[in-house]
Design a protein around this motif. Structure first.
Motif, PDB file in Angstrom:
ATOM      1  N   GLU A  61       0.744  -1.268  -0.074  1.00 14.48           N
ATOM      2  CA  GLU A  61      -0.106   0.004   0.140  1.00 14.48           C
ATOM      3  C   GLU A  61       0.721   1.291   0.075  1.00 14.48           C
ATOM      4  O   GLU A  61       0.324   2.362  -0.036  1.00 14.48           O
ATOM      5  N   THR A  62       2.196   1.231   0.306  1.00 16.86           N
ATOM      6  CA  THR A  62       3.040   2.297   0.337  1.00 16.86           C
ATOM      7  C   THR A  62       4.100   2.264  -0.637  1.00 16.86           C
ATOM      8  O   THR A  62       4.859   0.999  -0.882  1.00 16.86           O
ATOM      9  N   VAL A  63       4.281   3.283  -1.238  1.00 12.49           N
ATOM     10  CA  VAL A  63       5.318   3.146  -2.148  1.00 12.49           C
ATOM     11  C   VAL A  63       6.361   4.371  -2.071  1.00 12.49           C
ATOM     12  O   VAL A  63       6.063   5.470  -1.545  1.00 12.49           O
ATOM     13  N   GLU A  64       7.727   4.099  -2.371  1.00 12.05           N
ATOM     14  CA  GLU A  64       8.555   5.226  -2.778  1.00 12.05           C
ATOM     15  C   GLU A  64       8.961   5.769  -4.011  1.00 12.05           C
ATOM     16  O   GLU A  64       9.204   4.848  -5.110  1.00 12.05           O
ATOM     17  N   LEU A  65       8.651   6.867  -4.441  1.00 11.22           N
ATOM     18  CA  LEU A  65       8.878   7.245  -5.711  1.00 11.22           C
ATOM     19  C   LEU A  65      10.194   7.823  -5.955  1.00 11.22           C
ATOM     20  O   LEU A  65      10.931   8.446  -5.195  1.00 11.22           O
ATOM     21  N   GLU A  66      10.506   7.722  -7.284  1.00 16.55           N
ATOM     22  CA  GLU A  66      11.960   8.284  -7.842  1.00 16.55           C
ATOM     23  C   GLU A  66      11.512   9.479  -8.741  1.00 16.55           C
ATOM     24  O   GLU A  66      10.807   9.178  -9.616  1.00 16.55           O
ATOM     25  N   ALA A  67      11.681  10.495  -8.178  1.00 16.13           N
ATOM     26  CA  ALA A  67      11.032  11.843  -8.699  1.00 16.13           C
ATOM     27  C   ALA A  67      11.376  12.049 -10.137  1.00 16.13           C
ATOM     28  O   ALA A  67      10.633  12.482 -11.058  1.00 16.13           O
ATOM     29  N   GLY A  68      12.673  11.610 -10.528  1.00 19.37           N
ATOM     30  CA  GLY A  68      13.209  11.737 -12.122  1.00 19.37           C
ATOM     31  C   GLY A  68      12.382  10.917 -13.069  1.00 19.37           C
ATOM     32  O   GLY A  68      12.337  11.013 -14.056  1.00 19.37           O
ATOM     33  N   SER A  69      11.953   9.884 -12.532  1.00 19.15           N
ATOM     34  CA  SER A  69      11.286   8.926 -13.453  1.00 19.15           C
ATOM     35  C   SER A  69       9.655   8.649 -13.402  1.00 19.15           C
ATOM     36  O   SER A  69       9.269   8.178 -14.499  1.00 19.15           O
ATOM     37  N   VAL A  70       9.124   9.368 -12.546  1.00 12.84           N
ATOM     38  CA  VAL A  70       7.753   9.350 -12.504  1.00 12.84           C
ATOM     39  C   VAL A  70       7.066  10.648 -12.874  1.00 12.84           C
ATOM     40  O   VAL A  70       5.932  10.783 -13.103  1.00 12.84           O
ATOM     41  N   TRP A  71       7.684  11.811 -12.913  1.00  9.37           N
ATOM     42  CA  TRP A  71       6.991  13.049 -13.388  1.00  9.37           C
ATOM     43  C   TRP A  71       7.932  13.722 -14.733  1.00  9.37           C
ATOM     44  O   TRP A  71       9.120  14.037 -14.467  1.00  9.37           O
ATOM     45  N   ARG A  72       7.139  13.607 -15.658  1.00  7.97           N
ATOM     46  CA  ARG A  72       7.726  14.285 -16.888  1.00  7.97           C
ATOM     47  C   ARG A  72       8.353  15.651 -16.787  1.00  7.97           C
ATOM     48  O   ARG A  72       9.440  15.989 -17.405  1.00  7.97           O
ATOM     49  N   SER A  73       7.735  16.359 -15.824  1.00  2.00           N
ATOM     50  CA  SER A  73       8.151  18.043 -15.919  1.00  2.00           C
ATOM     51  C   SER A  73       9.313  17.903 -14.739  1.00  2.00           C
ATOM     52  O   SER A  73       9.579  19.130 -14.311  1.00  2.00           O
ATOM     53  N   PHE A  74       9.711  16.937 -14.211  1.00  2.30           N
ATOM     54  CA  PHE A  74      11.044  16.942 -13.384  1.00  2.30           C
ATOM     55  C   PHE A  74      12.042  17.621 -13.844  1.00  2.30           C
ATOM     56  O   PHE A  74      12.226  17.592 -15.115  1.00  2.30           O
ATOM     57  N   PRO A  75      12.945  18.617 -13.360  1.00  3.68           N
ATOM     58  CA  PRO A  75      13.069  18.877 -11.991  1.00  3.68           C
ATOM     59  C   PRO A  75      12.091  19.646 -11.145  1.00  3.68           C
ATOM     60  O   PRO A  75      12.510  20.058 -10.107  1.00  3.68           O
ATOM     61  N   SER A  76      11.328  20.390 -11.959  1.00  2.00           N
ATOM     62  CA  SER A  76      10.220  21.187 -11.405  1.00  2.00           C
ATOM     63  C   SER A  76       8.738  20.600 -11.536  1.00  2.00           C
ATOM     64  O   SER A  76       8.259  21.095 -12.434  1.00  2.00           O
ATOM     65  N   PRO A  77       8.481  19.571 -10.947  1.00  2.24           N
ATOM     66  CA  PRO A  77       7.288  18.911 -11.206  1.00  2.24           C
ATOM     67  C   PRO A  77       6.002  19.735 -11.121  1.00  2.24           C
ATOM     68  O   PRO A  77       5.686  20.649 -10.219  1.00  2.24           O
ATOM     69  N   ALA A  78       4.961  19.763 -12.191  1.00  2.00           N
ATOM     70  CA  ALA A  78       4.145  20.606 -12.390  1.00  2.00           C
ATOM     71  C   ALA A  78       2.878  20.064 -11.359  1.00  2.00           C
ATOM     72  O   ALA A  78       2.626  18.779 -11.351  1.00  2.00           O
ATOM     73  N   ASP A  79       2.294  21.115 -10.737  1.00  2.00           N
ATOM     74  CA  ASP A  79       1.257  20.695  -9.933  1.00  2.00           C
ATOM     75  C   ASP A  79       0.313  19.773 -10.426  1.00  2.00           C
ATOM     76  O   ASP A  79      -0.044  18.793  -9.825  1.00  2.00           O
ATOM     77  N   ALA A  80      -0.161  20.057 -11.599  1.00  2.00           N
ATOM     78  CA  ALA A  80      -1.395  19.023 -12.279  1.00  2.00           C
ATOM     79  C   ALA A  80      -0.964  17.742 -12.433  1.00  2.00           C
ATOM     80  O   ALA A  80      -1.601  16.816 -12.194  1.00  2.00           O
TER      81      ALA A  80
END
Length: 330
Positions: free
Chosen positions: A42-61
């Protein structure tokens, strides 16, 4: 009923699904949500650079969409693996203010996705940046975990200095995350098979197989690298012997325990020959239970074997590893 002690949270890292995310046959957010929907955890750890295309400034949407999708399937986020790129696109070192500005949007995204913590490599931030991050960590209700792993032994000067910095901050907002790759009693069977197939000398392979924790084995690894004998096809893979695979005994963590807030239960394959997968976890459990300080934190399954193993189902291997880990830690 969950067999783990109160305050222990088992999680899975999205790093385990790296080949699936790279293949891009499904959206990264869909892969993340399937970890929960498929009943892995039920709990996941995210890698920001791989899960958000807008990284390194992830878009709120984009962040909010992932949060909503995870919540819909009953999932939560334990922490987000940040990235601190210390150089600009022109390879100029970032200034202090630029480093802070690089991390700030990622902290905001971690808060919006519902994470309780964020992660950086041990010592990368440094004292001055940590000081300036503390107000942001308070604002976003986050804990920053500095990770030690592989051959970053707690007694090594760089790690010792970083630990002293964390201790001097006297803030629960900055803690240590220990990756159990630090504690490897033996090398992964599948890794040794890969080295053998590439043609490493039998005498070196034998030493790697039976004498991994002998300091002389480390000397032999370095000597063979300097000789130029490492086949080009596995040169990058060979470097794991110098970086990602550790040989510290679990007691080396005893003096660090008050600072530890989380663990990565790193595994490479599930071949538990000579308890090479389960022994470090059992040793860790004994250490935690003997410390007199109840541990409360996240223990996250993190699979590194996809670097050399092809065609392995990440969902199946992670589910099996979490089952093994729960048993070993109990």
């Amino acid at each position: 009923m969950s067999p783990e002690p109160e305050g222990w949270t088992f999680a899975a890292s999205t790093f385990n699904w790296t080949p699936d995310i790279i293949a891009a046959e499904r959206e990264a957010a869909d892969i993340v949500c399937s970890i929960v929907a498929d009943g892995v955890t039920e709990t996941v750890e995210l890698e920001a650079g791989s899960v958000w295309r807008s990284f390194p400034s992830p878009a709120d949407a984009e962040v909010d969409a992932l949060h909503e999708s995870l919540t819909a399937v009953g999932g939560t986020v334990s922490m987000v693996g940040l990235s601190l790129d210390d150089y600009t696109a022109t390879l100029r070192p970032r200034s202090h203010d630029e480093r802070l500005a690089f991390l700030s949007p990622q902290l905001r995204a971690a808060n919006r996705v519902g994470a309780r913590g964020v992660r950086l490599p041990i010592g990368q931030a440094g004292h001055r940046l940590l000081d300036d991050l503390l107000p942001l960590l308070e604002q976003y209700d986050l804990t920053l975990y500095e990770e030690i792993q592989g051959q970053q032994a707690p007694s090594s000067p760089p790690v010792t200095a970083a630990l002293e910095t964390i201790d001097s901050l006297a803030s629960d907002r900055v803690r240590v995350l220990v990756d159990v790759s630090l504690l490897m009693p033996a090398l992964p069977v599948s890794y040794l098979e890969r080295l053998s197939a590439a043609g490493l000398p039998p005498d070196l392979l034998s030493r790697l197989d039976s004498e991994w924790r002998d300091p002389a084995t480390g000397d032999a690894v370095t000597a063979f690298l300097r000789s130029g004998g490492v086949p080009a096809s596995i040169h990058t893979l060979y470097m794991n012997l110098l970086i990602r695979f550790g040989r510290s005994p679990v007691d080396d963590l005893r003096g660090v325990l008050p600072l530890i807030g989380a663990f990565h239960l790193k595994f490479w394959d599930l071949d538990d020959t000579d308890a090479r997968v389960s022994a470090p976890l059992a040793d860790l459990a004994r250490l935690l239970r003997s410390s007199g300080r109840p541990f409360a934190g996240t223990l996250t399954s993190e699979w590194g074997g996809h670097e050399w193993l092809d065609g392995v189902d990440a969902t199946a291997v992670t589910r099996a590893h979490l089952a093994l880990a729960r048993t070993a830690l109990a």
